[in-house]
Design a protein around this motif. Structure first.
Motif, PDB file in Angstrom:
ATOM      1  N   UNK A 166       8.461  -7.979  -5.829  1.00  0.00           N
ATOM      2  CA  UNK A 166       8.792  -7.320  -7.759  1.00  0.00           C
ATOM      3  C   UNK A 166       9.776  -5.429  -7.977  1.00  0.00           C
ATOM      4  N   UNK A 167      10.068  -5.461  -8.625  1.00  0.00           N
ATOM      5  CA  UNK A 167       9.960  -3.898  -9.328  1.00  0.00           C
ATOM      6  C   UNK A 167       8.693  -2.707  -9.325  1.00  0.00           C
ATOM      7  N   UNK A 168       8.896  -1.998  -8.591  1.00  0.00           N
ATOM      8  CA  UNK A 168       7.610  -0.980  -8.945  1.00  0.00           C
ATOM      9  C   UNK A 168       8.555   0.117 -10.441  1.00  0.00           C
ATOM     10  N   UNK A 169       7.594  -0.820 -11.394  1.00  0.00           N
ATOM     11  CA  UNK A 169       8.262   0.778 -12.345  1.00  0.00           C
ATOM     12  C   UNK A 169       6.587   1.361 -13.533  1.00  0.00           C
ATOM     13  N   UNK A 170       6.947   1.916 -13.727  1.00  0.00           N
ATOM     14  CA  UNK A 170       6.635   3.184 -14.884  1.00  0.00           C
ATOM     15  C   UNK A 170       6.742   3.078 -15.890  1.00  0.00           C
ATOM     16  N   UNK A 171       6.325   3.810 -17.270  1.00  0.00           N
ATOM     17  CA  UNK A 171       7.093   4.240 -18.159  1.00  0.00           C
ATOM     18  C   UNK A 171       5.900   5.548 -18.633  1.00  0.00           C
ATOM     19  N   UNK A 172       6.370   6.157 -19.362  1.00  0.00           N
ATOM     20  CA  UNK A 172       5.898   7.470 -19.745  1.00  0.00           C
ATOM     21  C   UNK A 172       6.850   8.064 -21.007  1.00  0.00           C
ATOM     22  N   UNK A 173       6.295   9.239 -21.737  1.00  0.00           N
ATOM     23  CA  UNK A 173       7.224  10.006 -22.174  1.00  0.00           C
ATOM     24  C   UNK A 173       6.015  11.325 -22.184  1.00  0.00           C
ATOM     25  N   UNK A 174       5.471  11.211 -21.190  1.00  0.00           N
ATOM     26  CA  UNK A 174       5.193  12.779 -20.885  1.00  0.00           C
ATOM     27  C   UNK A 174       6.230  13.753 -20.195  1.00  0.00           C
ATOM     28  N   UNK A 175       6.774  14.991 -20.602  1.00  0.00           N
ATOM     29  CA  UNK A 175       7.264  15.635 -20.016  1.00  0.00           C
ATOM     30  C   UNK A 175       7.326  15.944 -18.124  1.00  0.00           C
ATOM     31  N   UNK A 176       6.691  15.647 -17.160  1.00  0.00           N
ATOM     32  CA  UNK A 176       6.802  15.507 -16.025  1.00  0.00           C
ATOM     33  C   UNK A 176       7.654  15.160 -15.756  1.00  0.00           C
ATOM     34  N   UNK A 177       7.176  13.649 -16.169  1.00  0.00           N
ATOM     35  CA  UNK A 177       8.241  11.958 -15.851  1.00  0.00           C
ATOM     36  C   UNK A 177       9.674  12.189 -16.318  1.00  0.00           C
ATOM     37  N   UNK A 178       9.955  12.775 -17.841  1.00  0.00           N
ATOM     38  CA  UNK A 178      11.227  13.148 -17.946  1.00  0.00           C
ATOM     39  C   UNK A 178      11.346  13.907 -17.395  1.00  0.00           C
ATOM     40  N   UNK A 179      11.070  15.112 -16.848  1.00  0.00           N
ATOM     41  CA  UNK A 179      11.880  15.758 -15.910  1.00  0.00           C
ATOM     42  C   UNK A 179      12.531  15.233 -14.681  1.00  0.00           C
ATOM     43  N   UNK A 180      11.198  14.831 -14.221  1.00  0.00           N
ATOM     44  CA  UNK A 180      11.596  13.613 -12.826  1.00  0.00           C
ATOM     45  C   UNK A 180      12.510  13.052 -13.315  1.00  0.00           C
ATOM     46  N   UNK A 181      12.957  12.252 -14.589  1.00  0.00           N
ATOM     47  CA  UNK A 181      14.282  11.486 -14.326  1.00  0.00           C
ATOM     48  C   UNK A 181      15.605  12.233 -14.968  1.00  0.00           C
ATOM     49  N   UNK A 182      15.108  13.561 -15.698  1.00  0.00           N
ATOM     50  CA  UNK A 182      16.721  14.314 -16.004  1.00  0.00           C
ATOM     51  C   UNK A 182      17.013  14.803 -15.044  1.00  0.00           C
ATOM     52  N   UNK A 183      16.472  15.852 -13.472  1.00  0.00           N
ATOM     53  CA  UNK A 183      16.680  15.997 -12.398  1.00  0.00           C
ATOM     54  C   UNK A 183      17.022  14.912 -11.421  1.00  0.00           C
TER      55      UNK A 183
END
Length: 160
Positions: A33-50
Motif C-alpha cells: 500500500x501507499x505511504x500517504x501523508x497530508x498536512x497544511x504545515x508550512x514545512x510540508x508545503x515547502x517540501x512539496x513545492x520544492x
C-alpha cells in the motif's frame, strides 16, 4: 510393512509442513500500500513545492497538501487564490503549458475543495519538469474557476 508405514508417515508430514508453510505466507505478505501523508504545515508545503519547482503566492490559502509514495513520490496541493495570484504563480513556477477546458471532471482527483463537477469552468494543463536534483516529473494543474474572484487550483507533481 514398517517401510510402508514410514513412507506414508513421511509423506503425511511433508504435506502438513507444506500446507502450514503456504498458510503462513499469508501472514508474511509485504504491504504494498501507499505511504500517504497530508498536512497544511508550512514545512510540508515547502517540501512539496520544492520537489515540483513551484512557487505559491503569499496570498494563496493552502487547503491541503498530500504526499504519496508507492514506487515513486507524488505530491498534490489544493490552493485557493485570486486570478491575479494564479497568473503570478504560473509565471514564477515556469509553467507555460496551454490550458484546455476539462469536460470530464472525474479525470482529476482532488484532495480538498468543492467537487469539480459543481464548477462552472475547469481548465487543465500539464508540463514536464526536471528538478535541480535531476528528478523528472509531470506537473499537472487543474484550475477550478469557481467565481470571478476565486480560483481553486489543484496541483500535482508526479515523478516519472
Amino acid at each position: 510393512m514398517k517401510r510402508l508405514w514410514w513412507a506414508l508417515t513421511a509423506i503425511a508430514v511433508m504435506v502438513v509442513v507444506s500446507m502450514a508453510g503456504a498458510g503462513c505466507g499469508r501472514f508474511v505478505e509485504v504491504d504494498t500500500g501507499a505511504d500517504v501523508e497530508t498536512s497544511t504545515s508550512p514545512e510540508f508545503v515547502r517540501e512539496a513545492t520544492e520537489y515540483g519547482g513551484w512557487t505559491l503566492p503569499s496570498n494563496g490559502k493552502v487547503l491541503l497538501a498530500r504526499k504519496e509514495v508507492i514506487r515513486d513520490t507524488e505530491y498534490k496541493l489544493a490552493v485557493e487564490m485570486s486570478p491575479t495570484d494564479l497568473a503570478w504563480m504560473l509565471d514564477k513556477s515556469g509553467f507555460v503549458a496551454d490550458f484546455r477546458k476539462l469536460f470530464e471532471t472525474s479525470l482529476v482527483t482532488t484532495i480538498a475543495g468543492p467537487d469539480l463537477a459543481s464548477s462552472p469552468n475547469v481548465q487543465k494543463a500539464q508540463d514536464t519538469f526536471t528538478s535541480p536534483k535531476g528528478k523528472v516529473m509531470f506537473r499537472r494543474v487543474a484550475v477550478d474557476e469557481r467565481t470571478a474572484e476565486i480560483r481553486i487550483v489543484h496541483i500535482e507533481f508526479q515523478g516519472i
